[in-house]
Design a protein around this motif. Structure first.
Motif, PDB file in Angstrom:
ATOM      1  N   LEU A 166       0.801  -1.204   0.000  1.00 43.63           N
ATOM      2  CA  LEU A 166       0.000   0.000   0.000  1.00 43.63           C
ATOM      3  C   LEU A 166       0.848   1.274   0.000  1.00 43.63           C
ATOM      4  N   PHE A 167       0.490   2.213  -0.837  1.00 43.21           N
ATOM      5  CA  PHE A 167       1.075   3.548  -0.966  1.00 43.21           C
ATOM      6  C   PHE A 167       2.413   3.590  -1.703  1.00 43.21           C
ATOM      7  N   LEU A 168       3.140   2.472  -1.795  1.00 42.91           N
ATOM      8  CA  LEU A 168       4.470   2.474  -2.396  1.00 42.91           C
ATOM      9  C   LEU A 168       4.402   2.819  -3.876  1.00 42.91           C
ATOM     10  N   GLN A 169       5.322   3.671  -4.312  1.00 45.40           N
ATOM     11  CA  GLN A 169       5.440   4.050  -5.711  1.00 45.40           C
ATOM     12  C   GLN A 169       6.817   3.627  -6.213  1.00 45.40           C
ATOM     13  N   ASP A 170       7.059   3.783  -7.499  1.00 50.86           N
ATOM     14  CA  ASP A 170       8.341   3.373  -8.074  1.00 50.86           C
ATOM     15  C   ASP A 170       9.531   4.044  -7.375  1.00 50.86           C
ATOM     16  N   ALA A 171       9.384   5.307  -6.993  1.00 50.55           N
ATOM     17  CA  ALA A 171      10.476   6.048  -6.363  1.00 50.55           C
ATOM     18  C   ALA A 171      10.599   5.758  -4.864  1.00 50.55           C
ATOM     19  N   GLY A 172       9.641   5.049  -4.285  1.00 50.61           N
ATOM     20  CA  GLY A 172       9.673   4.739  -2.862  1.00 50.61           C
ATOM     21  C   GLY A 172       8.355   5.083  -2.196  1.00 50.61           C
ATOM     22  N   MET A 173       8.394   5.232  -0.889  1.00 52.04           N
ATOM     23  CA  MET A 173       7.200   5.594  -0.118  1.00 52.04           C
ATOM     24  C   MET A 173       7.082   7.117  -0.106  1.00 52.04           C
ATOM     25  N   PRO A 174       5.990   7.652  -0.623  1.00 53.96           N
ATOM     26  CA  PRO A 174       5.835   9.110  -0.625  1.00 53.96           C
ATOM     27  C   PRO A 174       5.984   9.670   0.796  1.00 53.96           C
ATOM     28  N   SER A 175       6.673  10.769   0.921  1.00 56.06           N
ATOM     29  CA  SER A 175       6.930  11.321   2.250  1.00 56.06           C
ATOM     30  C   SER A 175       5.649  11.749   2.960  1.00 56.06           C
ATOM     31  N   ALA A 210       6.270  17.761  12.086  1.00 55.38           N
ATOM     32  CA  ALA A 210       4.943  18.366  12.030  1.00 55.38           C
ATOM     33  C   ALA A 210       4.411  18.529  13.442  1.00 55.38           C
ATOM     34  N   ARG A 211       3.394  19.346  13.566  1.00 54.44           N
ATOM     35  CA  ARG A 211       2.581  19.403  14.771  1.00 54.44           C
ATOM     36  C   ARG A 211       1.242  18.805  14.384  1.00 54.44           C
ATOM     37  N   VAL A 212       0.801  17.820  15.141  1.00 51.53           N
ATOM     38  CA  VAL A 212      -0.385  17.040  14.804  1.00 51.53           C
ATOM     39  C   VAL A 212      -1.469  17.272  15.842  1.00 51.53           C
ATOM     40  N   SER A 213      -2.691  17.514  15.368  1.00 52.13           N
ATOM     41  CA  SER A 213      -3.862  17.660  16.239  1.00 52.13           C
ATOM     42  C   SER A 213      -4.687  16.382  16.177  1.00 52.13           C
ATOM     43  N   VAL A 214      -5.094  15.890  17.348  1.00 48.08           N
ATOM     44  CA  VAL A 214      -5.861  14.645  17.426  1.00 48.08           C
ATOM     45  C   VAL A 214      -7.057  14.818  18.352  1.00 48.08           C
ATOM     46  N   PHE A 215      -7.994  13.871  18.248  1.00 43.04           N
ATOM     47  CA  PHE A 215      -9.171  13.866  19.114  1.00 43.04           C
ATOM     48  C   PHE A 215      -9.504  12.428  19.479  1.00 43.04           C
ATOM     49  N   GLU A 216      -9.659  12.177  20.777  1.00 46.45           N
ATOM     50  CA  GLU A 216     -10.106  10.876  21.270  1.00 46.45           C
ATOM     51  C   GLU A 216     -11.415  11.112  22.018  1.00 46.45           C
ATOM     52  N   PRO A 217     -12.538  10.759  21.385  1.00 42.27           N
ATOM     53  CA  PRO A 217     -13.833  11.019  22.039  1.00 42.27           C
ATOM     54  C   PRO A 217     -14.016  10.170  23.287  1.00 42.27           C
ATOM     55  N   GLU A 218     -14.622  10.762  24.293  1.00 44.56           N
ATOM     56  CA  GLU A 218     -14.890  10.052  25.542  1.00 44.56           C
ATOM     57  C   GLU A 218     -15.783   8.845  25.306  1.00 44.56           C
ATOM     58  N   ARG A 259      -0.029  20.947  11.304  1.00 43.55           N
ATOM     59  CA  ARG A 259       0.539  22.241  10.968  1.00 43.55           C
ATOM     60  C   ARG A 259       1.996  22.036  10.608  1.00 43.55           C
ATOM     61  N   ARG A 260       2.375  22.678   9.575  1.00 45.88           N
ATOM     62  CA  ARG A 260       3.781  22.717   9.154  1.00 45.88           C
ATOM     63  C   ARG A 260       4.402  21.337   8.940  1.00 45.88           C
ATOM     64  N   TYR A 261       3.710  20.458   8.230  1.00 44.81           N
ATOM     65  CA  TYR A 261       4.360  19.186   7.881  1.00 44.81           C
ATOM     66  C   TYR A 261       5.456  19.503   6.867  1.00 44.81           C
ATOM     67  N   GLU A 262       6.663  19.168   7.212  1.00 43.44           N
ATOM     68  CA  GLU A 262       7.807  19.414   6.333  1.00 43.44           C
ATOM     69  C   GLU A 262       8.613  18.133   6.204  1.00 43.44           C
ATOM     70  N   ALA A 263       8.924  17.778   4.979  1.00 42.48           N
ATOM     71  CA  ALA A 263       9.770  16.616   4.701  1.00 42.48           C
ATOM     72  C   ALA A 263      10.945  17.096   3.861  1.00 42.48           C
ATOM     73  N   VAL A 264      12.128  16.579   4.137  1.00 44.54           N
ATOM     74  CA  VAL A 264      13.324  17.034   3.428  1.00 44.54           C
ATOM     75  C   VAL A 264      13.526  16.314   2.098  1.00 44.54           C
ATOM     76  N   GLN A 265      12.723  15.283   1.845  1.00 45.98           N
ATOM     77  CA  GLN A 265      12.821  14.543   0.585  1.00 45.98           C
ATOM     78  C   GLN A 265      11.427  14.073   0.198  1.00 45.98           C
ATOM     79  N   PRO A 266      11.185  13.850  -1.085  1.00 51.18           N
ATOM     80  CA  PRO A 266       9.833  13.477  -1.522  1.00 51.18           C
ATOM     81  C   PRO A 266       9.452  12.025  -1.234  1.00 51.18           C
ATOM     82  N   PHE A 267      10.430  11.153  -0.984  1.00 44.62           N
ATOM     83  CA  PHE A 267      10.158   9.728  -0.762  1.00 44.62           C
ATOM     84  C   PHE A 267      11.064   9.184   0.336  1.00 44.62           C
ATOM     85  N   PHE A 268      10.549   8.174   1.058  1.00 51.02           N
ATOM     86  CA  PHE A 268      11.358   7.373   1.969  1.00 51.02           C
ATOM     87  C   PHE A 268      11.787   6.139   1.190  1.00 51.02           C
TER      88      PHE A 268
END
Length: 162
Positions: free
Chosen positions: A49-58, A140-148, A93-102
């Protein structure tokens, strides 16, 4: 990580901490956790799943981060003798990757640090992905929610003893 963190030999298989299964379970293992932080590992798959010819998209790094937050929440729940619950990724917020693929076969360490956790189930996490020792590949800074009332997803079992 604080000096009182739990190390990898004390963790159950990752399925005990996150609700993801099958091809949607992207993490390999939880390797460290404490009240504020967690570190998980993933080896970038060579197929699937998700893998492309160049690798795993960042951009898949965002899901690595979200699943590490889920593992942290699941670990905390199990420490309290509670069931693991489903949570939701609200955004980033501000997801930044230094390369396009892993690179396939590359081992990544995903670290998360809880910056805010409200009584209403909302949380904010500082997340980072490193490889090859200390090379930061994404953040990145990630926002999550866990409903009671989200209900238990994984039946509560005694936490691993320390």
């Amino acid at each position: 990580m604080s000096d009182d963190n739990v190390m990898s030999s004390e963790f159950l298989p990752i399925e005990n901490y996150v609700p993801h299964r099958g091809v949607m379970l992207l993490l390999d293992r939880l390797v460290a956790a404490d009240e504020d932080t967690a570190v998980a590992e993933v080896t970038v798959p060579r197929d699937g799943l998700f893998l492309q010819d160049a690798g795993m998209p960042s951009w898949v790094g965002m899901e690595y981060m979200a699943q590490t937050v889920a593992a942290w929440a699941g670990w905390r729940a199990r420490q309290k003798g509670q069931a693991v619950k489903i949570g939701f990724l609200l955004g980033s917020r501000r997801y930044e990757a230094v390369q396009p693929f892993f690179a396939p076969g590359q081992r990544l360490r995903v670290s998360v640090r809880c910056e805010l956790l409200g009584d209403n189930g909302l949380g904010m996490f500082d997340c980072r992905i490193h490889a090859d020792g200390d090379v930061e590949l994404a953040s990145a800074r990630v926002s999550v929610f866990e409903p009671e009332d989200g209900g238990a997803y994984i039946a509560a079992a005694p936490a691993a003893s320390s």
